[in-house]
Design an enzyme around this catalytic site. Structure first.
Site, PDB file in Angstrom:
ATOM      1  CB  SER A 102      36.833  42.610  43.029  1.00  0.00           C
ATOM      2  OG  SER A 102      37.730  43.302  42.211  1.00  0.00           O
ATOM      3  CG  ASP A 241      41.549  44.879  42.550  1.00  0.00           C
ATOM      4  OD1 ASP A 241      42.505  44.139  42.253  1.00  0.00           O
ATOM      5  OD2 ASP A 241      40.408  44.721  42.073  1.00  0.00           O
ATOM      6  CG  ASP A 243      40.153  40.360  42.485  1.00  0.00           C
ATOM      7  OD1 ASP A 243      40.409  41.572  42.334  1.00  0.00           O
ATOM      8  OD2 ASP A 243      39.475  39.708  41.670  1.00  0.00           O
ATOM      9  CG  ASP A 245      40.601  41.863  38.918  1.00  0.00           C
ATOM     10  OD1 ASP A 245      40.674  42.816  39.722  1.00  0.00           O
ATOM     11  OD2 ASP A 245      39.511  41.378  38.545  1.00  0.00           O
TER      12      ASP A 245
END
Length: 444
Positions: A102, A241, A243, A245
């Site tokens: 992430s 960010d 990833d 999400d």
């Protein structure tokens, strides 16, 4: 729920090269997951990743483990986490695997699983995988080994899905949008979504090299985005960010618009169009101004523990559809099964286009109260929050803030720290109250 040996709240995560983020453990994890999932029906698992260099190593190891258990793997290449949730459903795969850490630095990585319906694996399946990890590894007969394939149009499929969530009678024509993809998984997705909906797009953070994910860019560091938005005279800035999400936005003046404000804008728009379906879920860290703004519209509000998985749990308990965190995880269950930065940004852009209002105008409804956060280290042993002295000081502060602020005291789950948060319309009062409580914690 059984004590977990390997899985944390968000799968397996750590430093690359240190257990459990090693090729040998990833191989065993792929095999263990394959053995458990093989009993469920489908023989295909999707594997996606962000742009970290270690993703190549980990996806190969996972695929080998799955193949040894008789399951086939379909690689998507770099894709946002919510895209894997979506594609797992549409491909009718048995599970989806995301290789990502992430918003963390490039030398961290993680492995997490989605179920066939694009949600977190049920606890009993995770527990079965954990139990299988402690068994000796074997291999199916040669004729039953899994295969590997690549989904060449995965990005195109997800781009079309994202566009389908934007009202067809609206367009982004005439909007200048700066998109910061954190050198992460949205780099080839988000700019194209915005362009295909009509916007003029300026890209930053779209040149991943395996080592620069989240580095001075993206949702956790928006300074570069703020500067480019102002210098380019853009209407809005979008920061995702690593990833994809999370979403943080920037208005045309360069002001940050955080997850609480984004959540309110989406909630108010859903209320106006009759699509809200209940209330809104925030977290213990959600700003009090969000709660008050929702209250003015008679929208119910509930607070979950910090973490998007806890927001999702409360949404399911209540049967509501909208929730999120001030960090920018926004969950719109009408659209996807997990936090989706691109979908959230399209919800806000639709509100802007529909009402011909700027992001600054829309965000004004939630003037964020100052939040003062102080971390107080203690010696360990007894929890200072159990002390009568700390309780008395906290109670006195709560009475002083009654109706105009709140306090939140939490013990860290990973370090000997007490986290003191005071929120109040008056920033100076919030600071003095936080310091007063912190001193009481130090005494105990």
């Amino acid at each position: 729920m059984a004590e977990r040996k390997y899985f944390g709240t968000d799968g397996v995560r750590g430093k690359v090269g240190q257990f459990p983020i090693t090729p040998d453990f990833a191989l065993k994890l792929g095999w263990a997951a394959g053995k458990v999932l093989a009993t469920q029906g489908s023989k295909q698992v999707l594997i996606g990743k962000d742009t970290r260099i270690s993703g190549y190593m980990l996806e190969s190891a996972l695929e080998a483990g799955l193949a040894a258990a008789g399951l086939s793997a379909a690689f998507t290449g770099p894709m946002p986490t919510p895209a894997i949730a979506y594609l797992t459903r549409t491909f009718r795969a048995e599970a989806g695997i995301v290789i990502s850490a992430s918003h963390n630095p490039y030398d961290d990585n993680g492995i997490k699983f989605f179920s066939a319906i694009g949600e977190k694996l049920p606890d009993e399946v995770e527990e079965a995988i954990e139990a299988m990890l402690d068994q000796p590894m074997d291999c199916v007969e040669s004729a039953e080994l899994g295969r590997a394939s690549r989904i060449n149009d995965a990005a195109g499929r997800y781009i079309e899905f994202c566009k389908s969530t934007f009202p067809s009678h609206l367009s982004l024509d005439g909007y200048k949008i700066v998109v910061d993809c954190a050198n992460g998984a949205t780099y080839h997705i988000a700019p194209n979504v915005m362009r295909e909906l009509g916007a003029e797009v300026i890209e930053i953070g779209t040149h991943p090299n395996g080592l620069n994910i989240n580095e001075k860019c993206g949702a956790t560091d928006i300074k570069a985005l703020q500067q480019v938005v102002v210098e380019a005279g853009a209407d809005v800035g979008l920061a995702y960010d690593g990833d994809g999400d999370r979403l943080i936005m920037v208005d045309h003046l360069g002001n940050k618009v955080d997850g609480d404000q984004i959540l309110f804008i989406i909630a108010r728009e859903a209320l106006c169009s009759g699509k809200l379906h209940g209330g809104v879920v925030g977290t213990l860290m959600s700003n009090m101004s969000l709660e008050l703004a929702l209250k003015e519209l008679a929208i119910p509000f509930a607070r979950a523990n910090v973490g998007d998985r806890y927001v999702l749990e409360v949404l399911k308990e209540k049967g509501w559809k909208l929730g999120g965190e001030n960090s920018g995880h926004i969950i719109v269950l009408d659209k996807n099964t997990t936090g989706d930065g691109i979908v959230a940004s399209l919800e806000v852009l639709a509100a802007m286009a529909s009402h011909k209002l700027s992001l600054n105008d829309l965000a004004k409804a939630v003037p964020l109260f100052p939040q003062v956060l102080i971390n107080v280290r203690f010696a360990g042993g007894a929890n200072p929050l159990d002390s009568e002295d700390v309780k008395a000081v906290a109670k006195a502060v709560e009475q002083r803030l009654a109706g105009k602020g709140r306090i939140l005291l939490r013990k860290s789950g990973t370090e000997p720290l007490i986290r003191v948060m005071v929120e109040c319309e008056d920033g100076a009062l919030a600071q003095s109250c936080a310091e007063e409580i912190s001193e009481a914690v130090k005494r105990n």
